[in-house]
Motif scaffolding. Structure first.
Motif, PDB file in Angstrom:
ATOM      1  N   ILE A  72      11.350  -6.235   3.857  1.00 10.04           N
ATOM      2  CA  ILE A  72      11.243  -7.662   4.196  1.00 10.04           C
ATOM      3  C   ILE A  72      12.082  -8.370   3.154  1.00 10.04           C
ATOM      4  O   ILE A  72      11.766  -8.325   1.952  1.00 10.04           O
ATOM      5  CB  ILE A  72       9.780  -8.142   4.202  1.00 10.04           C
ATOM      6  CG1 ILE A  72       8.991  -7.375   5.286  1.00 10.04           C
ATOM      7  CG2 ILE A  72       9.705  -9.654   4.451  1.00 10.04           C
ATOM      8  CD1 ILE A  72       7.526  -7.741   5.389  1.00 10.04           C
ATOM      9  N   GLN A  73      13.181  -8.942   3.589  1.00  7.55           N
ATOM     10  CA  GLN A  73      14.190  -9.362   2.618  1.00  7.55           C
ATOM     11  C   GLN A  73      14.980 -10.590   3.048  1.00  7.55           C
ATOM     12  O   GLN A  73      15.296 -10.771   4.207  1.00  7.55           O
ATOM     13  CB  GLN A  73      15.134  -8.196   2.310  1.00  7.55           C
ATOM     14  CG  GLN A  73      15.581  -7.402   3.534  1.00  7.55           C
ATOM     15  CD  GLN A  73      16.237  -6.081   3.169  1.00  7.55           C
ATOM     16  OE1 GLN A  73      16.336  -5.710   2.003  1.00  7.55           O
ATOM     17  NE2 GLN A  73      16.724  -5.365   4.162  1.00  7.55           N
ATOM     18  N   MET A  74      15.276 -11.385   2.035  1.00  2.91           N
ATOM     19  CA  MET A  74      16.131 -12.537   2.264  1.00  2.91           C
ATOM     20  C   MET A  74      17.565 -12.034   2.388  1.00  2.91           C
ATOM     21  O   MET A  74      17.967 -11.101   1.693  1.00  2.91           O
ATOM     22  CB  MET A  74      16.008 -13.502   1.077  1.00  2.91           C
ATOM     23  CG  MET A  74      16.799 -14.782   1.272  1.00  2.91           C
ATOM     24  SD  MET A  74      16.259 -16.064   0.110  1.00  2.91           S
ATOM     25  CE  MET A  74      16.782 -15.372  -1.450  1.00  2.91           C
ATOM     26  N   ALA A  79      26.384 -12.383   8.372  1.00  2.05           N
ATOM     27  CA  ALA A  79      26.682 -11.041   7.869  1.00  2.05           C
ATOM     28  C   ALA A  79      25.666 -10.675   6.784  1.00  2.05           C
ATOM     29  O   ALA A  79      25.419 -11.469   5.881  1.00  2.05           O
ATOM     30  CB  ALA A  79      28.100 -10.995   7.326  1.00  2.05           C
ATOM     31  N   ARG A  80      25.112  -9.476   6.878  1.00  4.85           N
ATOM     32  CA  ARG A  80      24.075  -9.061   5.914  1.00  4.85           C
ATOM     33  C   ARG A  80      24.768  -8.505   4.662  1.00  4.85           C
ATOM     34  O   ARG A  80      24.662  -7.330   4.354  1.00  4.85           O
ATOM     35  CB  ARG A  80      23.154  -8.033   6.561  1.00  4.85           C
ATOM     36  CG  ARG A  80      22.490  -8.496   7.857  1.00  4.85           C
ATOM     37  CD  ARG A  80      21.320  -9.417   7.644  1.00  4.85           C
ATOM     38  NE  ARG A  80      20.310  -8.887   6.758  1.00  4.85           N
ATOM     39  CZ  ARG A  80      19.252  -8.189   7.151  1.00  4.85           C
ATOM     40  NH1 ARG A  80      19.060  -7.950   8.424  1.00  4.85           N
ATOM     41  NH2 ARG A  80      18.367  -7.758   6.272  1.00  4.85           N
ATOM     42  N   THR A  81      25.454  -9.350   3.938  1.00  7.57           N
ATOM     43  CA  THR A  81      26.259  -8.900   2.787  1.00  7.57           C
ATOM     44  C   THR A  81      25.419  -8.668   1.536  1.00  7.57           C
ATOM     45  O   THR A  81      25.898  -8.072   0.576  1.00  7.57           O
ATOM     46  CB  THR A  81      27.373  -9.913   2.470  1.00  7.57           C
ATOM     47  OG1 THR A  81      26.769 -11.208   2.395  1.00  7.57           O
ATOM     48  CG2 THR A  81      28.437  -9.909   3.553  1.00  7.57           C
ATOM     49  N   TRP A  82      24.221  -9.158   1.502  1.00  8.15           N
ATOM     50  CA  TRP A  82      23.288  -8.844   0.422  1.00  8.15           C
ATOM     51  C   TRP A  82      21.865  -9.004   0.931  1.00  8.15           C
ATOM     52  O   TRP A  82      21.624  -9.663   1.946  1.00  8.15           O
ATOM     53  CB  TRP A  82      23.533  -9.682  -0.838  1.00  8.15           C
ATOM     54  CG  TRP A  82      23.504 -11.182  -0.639  1.00  8.15           C
ATOM     55  CD1 TRP A  82      24.578 -11.986  -0.448  1.00  8.15           C
ATOM     56  CD2 TRP A  82      22.347 -12.040  -0.620  1.00  8.15           C
ATOM     57  NE1 TRP A  82      24.171 -13.301  -0.290  1.00  8.15           N
ATOM     58  CE2 TRP A  82      22.810 -13.368  -0.405  1.00  8.15           C
ATOM     59  CE3 TRP A  82      20.981 -11.835  -0.766  1.00  8.15           C
ATOM     60  CZ2 TRP A  82      21.943 -14.458  -0.325  1.00  8.15           C
ATOM     61  CZ3 TRP A  82      20.113 -12.930  -0.688  1.00  8.15           C
ATOM     62  CH2 TRP A  82      20.606 -14.225  -0.474  1.00  8.15           C
ATOM     63  N   ASN A  83      20.935  -8.375   0.209  1.00 12.07           N
ATOM     64  CA  ASN A  83      19.508  -8.467   0.556  1.00 12.07           C
ATOM     65  C   ASN A  83      18.713  -8.688  -0.727  1.00 12.07           C
ATOM     66  O   ASN A  83      19.068  -8.160  -1.776  1.00 12.07           O
ATOM     67  CB  ASN A  83      19.030  -7.162   1.191  1.00 12.07           C
ATOM     68  CG  ASN A  83      19.679  -6.901   2.538  1.00 12.07           C
ATOM     69  OD1 ASN A  83      19.516  -7.673   3.476  1.00 12.07           O
ATOM     70  ND2 ASN A  83      20.442  -5.813   2.629  1.00 12.07           N
ATOM     71  N   TYR A  84      17.638  -9.443  -0.616  1.00 13.58           N
ATOM     72  CA  TYR A  84      16.751  -9.653  -1.770  1.00 13.58           C
ATOM     73  C   TYR A  84      15.332  -9.419  -1.274  1.00 13.58           C
ATOM     74  O   TYR A  84      14.804 -10.191  -0.469  1.00 13.58           O
ATOM     75  CB  TYR A  84      16.941 -11.065  -2.324  1.00 13.58           C
ATOM     76  CG  TYR A  84      16.398 -11.219  -3.724  1.00 13.58           C
ATOM     77  CD1 TYR A  84      17.140 -10.798  -4.822  1.00 13.58           C
ATOM     78  CD2 TYR A  84      15.132 -11.743  -3.939  1.00 13.58           C
ATOM     79  CE1 TYR A  84      16.632 -10.910  -6.104  1.00 13.58           C
ATOM     80  CE2 TYR A  84      14.624 -11.858  -5.226  1.00 13.58           C
ATOM     81  CZ  TYR A  84      15.382 -11.447  -6.291  1.00 13.58           C
ATOM     82  OH  TYR A  84      14.890 -11.552  -7.568  1.00 13.58           O
ATOM     83  N   ASN A 120      12.699  -9.249   8.684  1.00 18.11           N
ATOM     84  CA  ASN A 120      11.774  -8.123   8.679  1.00 18.11           C
ATOM     85  C   ASN A 120      12.509  -6.935   9.281  1.00 18.11           C
ATOM     86  O   ASN A 120      12.694  -6.853  10.492  1.00 18.11           O
ATOM     87  CB  ASN A 120      10.508  -8.441   9.476  1.00 18.11           C
ATOM     88  CG  ASN A 120       9.486  -7.315   9.393  1.00 18.11           C
ATOM     89  OD1 ASN A 120       9.780  -6.257   8.829  1.00 18.11           O
ATOM     90  ND2 ASN A 120       8.316  -7.534   9.960  1.00 18.11           N
ATOM     91  N   ASP A 121      12.956  -6.021   8.425  1.00 18.81           N
ATOM     92  CA  ASP A 121      13.743  -4.871   8.870  1.00 18.81           C
ATOM     93  C   ASP A 121      12.873  -3.628   9.071  1.00 18.81           C
ATOM     94  O   ASP A 121      13.396  -2.519   9.181  1.00 18.81           O
ATOM     95  CB  ASP A 121      14.858  -4.580   7.851  1.00 18.81           C
ATOM     96  CG  ASP A 121      15.868  -5.721   7.766  1.00 18.81           C
ATOM     97  OD1 ASP A 121      16.256  -6.250   8.830  1.00 18.81           O
ATOM     98  OD2 ASP A 121      16.251  -6.098   6.640  1.00 18.81           O
ATOM     99  N   ASN A 122      11.563  -3.813   9.095  1.00 20.57           N
ATOM    100  CA  ASN A 122      10.676  -2.667   9.292  1.00 20.57           C
ATOM    101  C   ASN A 122      10.663  -2.194  10.737  1.00 20.57           C
ATOM    102  O   ASN A 122      10.788  -2.994  11.665  1.00 20.57           O
ATOM    103  CB  ASN A 122       9.241  -3.044   8.890  1.00 20.57           C
ATOM    104  CG  ASN A 122       9.071  -3.078   7.388  1.00 20.57           C
ATOM    105  OD1 ASN A 122       9.146  -2.040   6.730  1.00 20.57           O
ATOM    106  ND2 ASN A 122       8.872  -4.278   6.847  1.00 20.57           N
TER     107      ASN A 122
END
Ligand SMILES: *[C@@H]1O[C@H](CO)[C@@H](O)[C@H](O)[C@H]1NC(C)=O
Ligand SMILES: *[C@@H]1O[C@H](CO)[C@@H](O)[C@H](O)[C@H]1NC(C)=O
Length: 232
Positions: A72-74, A79-84, A120-122
């Motif tokens: 679960i990430q910001m 484009a998903r160039t980074w995740n937090y 939510n990438d789960n």
């Protein structure tokens, strides 16, 4: 007889109304796992198109949820160039005070676009116990004092507002010196206003009389204590 039962019902109603407030406030929102369950992504309007906002996260300490929090990430909206991840959010701590270090989003700086999203990438879009408190601070220049209930340090001083968040229900024991009044709200600091107007008309749930300590079971994600000289 009839009169008595009416009185009791009214009293109950008053208590219920007092302890309830919206989860979406005018300057903040409090998200929990049910906001993320089944969702591909969740918009955070308090942190979208604003000059400055802060995000505070509390997650369960149970190891079995770690992988869920990692997904679960910001992330930028396109484009998903980074995740937090939520694990990264929840690890933000001031080493000395143990307060949560706010994750500030300032428009045009940390903000990948003018919109903030948490994905939510789960698999099956599952989630786990969490509290995400997002506050629009565009009109406030103070740095709030927010703790995770799991690591509140004693010794917060009067005149301050202290907010506690927790993914699990918690008990707060507030020790106050003989001249301090502590007022408890089941809201974030954005609505913990003793004098003046709470933006969403949230009322306090408990206040000590001078010289008394407080102990309160919080069956919710968030509580704020206002320390002051005078009874509100
Ligand atoms: C961010 O996470 C998404 C979803 O898991 C993934 O597709 C993407 O590659 C990640 N981006 C980076 C830079 O790791
Ligand atoms: C409040 O708590 C403090 C610290 O635990 C204690 O020293 C004090 O005696 C308590 N006050 C009252 C009125 O119980």
């Amino acid at each position: 007889k009839g009169l008595r039962s009416t009185t009791i019902a009214l009293l109950l109603l008053t208590v219920l109304q007092k302890s309830e407030c919206r989860v979406q406030f005018s300057k903040a929102s409090i998200y929990d796992e049910f906001d993320f369950k089944g969702e591909n992504r969740v918009a955070i309007p308090e942190c979208s198109n604003v000059a400055r906002c802060a995000i505070f996260v509390s997650i369960s300490k149970e190891a079995k949820y770690k992988e869920i929090y990692d997904k679960i990430q910001m992330s930028p909206a396109v484009a998903r160039t980074w995740n937090y991840t939520l694990n990264q959010f929840a690890a933000l701590r001031n080493a000395a005070t143990k307060e949560i270090d706010p994750y500030f989003i300032v428009d045009g700086a940390d903000n990948p676009s003018s919109e903030t999203w948490i994905y939510n990438d789960n698999v099956d879009k599952v989630a786990a116990p969490l509290v995400l408190y997002a506050v629009d601070l565009s009109k406030d220049d103070f740095t709030p004092s927010v703790f995770d209930a799991a690591d509140v340090l004693p010794g917060v001083s009067r005149g301050e507002i202290v907010t506690v968040i927790s993914a699990d229900p918690f008990t707060m024991i507030v020790d106050v010196d003989t001249s301090t009044v502590a007022t408890v709200y089941m809201t974030g600091f954005d609505n913990a206003v003793v004098k003046g107007v709470s933006p969403d008309q949230c009322r306090s749930v408990l206040q000590n009389t001078v010289g008394e300590n407080l102990s309160i079971q919080i069956n919710g994600p968030i509580a704020s204590i206002v320390f002051s000289d005078t009874q509100g």
